[in-house]
Design a protein around this motif. Structure first.
Motif: not given
Length: 222
Positions: A17-26, A195-201, A204-208, A211-215
């Protein structure tokens, strides 16, 4: 030079879900590795090949071609020329994909295709071993996770919304079992790249999450 983003994590963490949204945004190409494994699994199921029948699986890999295309922003998964996008999202196919992805012959077949695409295209991929095996030199690596209870509830809600009857406890048990298989398989086990950044979701909602990955991506591009 292409720019590659790798997202790894256990089943139900929300990677796709996140990867698809990021692909579209980026404006990058989303390579749905899970769909590729599911397409392979669908081939095994429709050809009556069992998850432990390694001889038939090895032979089948010689005859399977899996590709992904986009039309008007919609992903299409092709298996030997047939669009199987609407046939690969069942629990049966998901479990077969998890069980057969442990075989090197299956992984090698698909990894080669994924790596070739990433060399020439800005891509984002999600899976279990993207940052460790498929794209070890990715510009950004994310390890997404969430508790098994949270992941089970998300899957339950997703299936219920489609009108599919299911049991929350059974889904969580299946997720825990799948985690164990993915983390303990001999070939390319699920693990966080150094070297990966760990992100506990979990909270967090999808937008959250997006946004975190975009940063993180923005920092990597500076």
């Amino acid at each position: 030079m292409s720019f590659n983003i790798a997202i790894d994590g256990p089943a139900g963490a929300g990677k796709s879900t996140i990867a698809k949204q990021l692909a579209k945004d980026l404006g990058v190409v989303y390579v749905d590795t899970g769909a590729m494994y599911r397409a392979m699994a669908y081939y095994f199921i429709t050809n009556s090949i069992g998850e432990k029948d390694i001889v038939k699986i090895i032979d089948a890999c010689k005859h399977v071609d899996v590709t992904i295309t986009y039309e008007n922003g919609v992903q299409n998964v092709w298996l030997n020329g047939e669009n199987v996008s609407g046939k690969i999202r069942t629990e049966e196919v998901g479990n077969m994909a998890s069980a057969t992805s442990v075989y090197p012959v299956v992984r090698n077949k698909l990894v080669e295709l994924q790596q070739q695409l990433a060399k020439t295209t800005d891509v984002i991929m999600d899976g279990r071993d993207i940052g460790t095996v498929v794209l070890p030199h990715a510009d950004v690596k994310i390890y997404m996770t969430a508790s098994s209870a949270i992941r089970a509830k998300r899957r339950f809600d997703e299936l219920t919304a489609k009108g599919i009857e299911c049991d929350l406890d059974d889904i969580e048990k299946d997720i825990i079992d799948r985690d164990y298989r993915d983390m303990n398989r001999e070939t390319s086990p699920l693990k966080k790249a150094d070297d990966a950044v760990e992100l506990d979701t979990s909270n967090l909602d999808i937008d959250g999450v997006v946004d975190a990955i975009k940063e993180i991506v923005a920092k990597a591009q500076r």
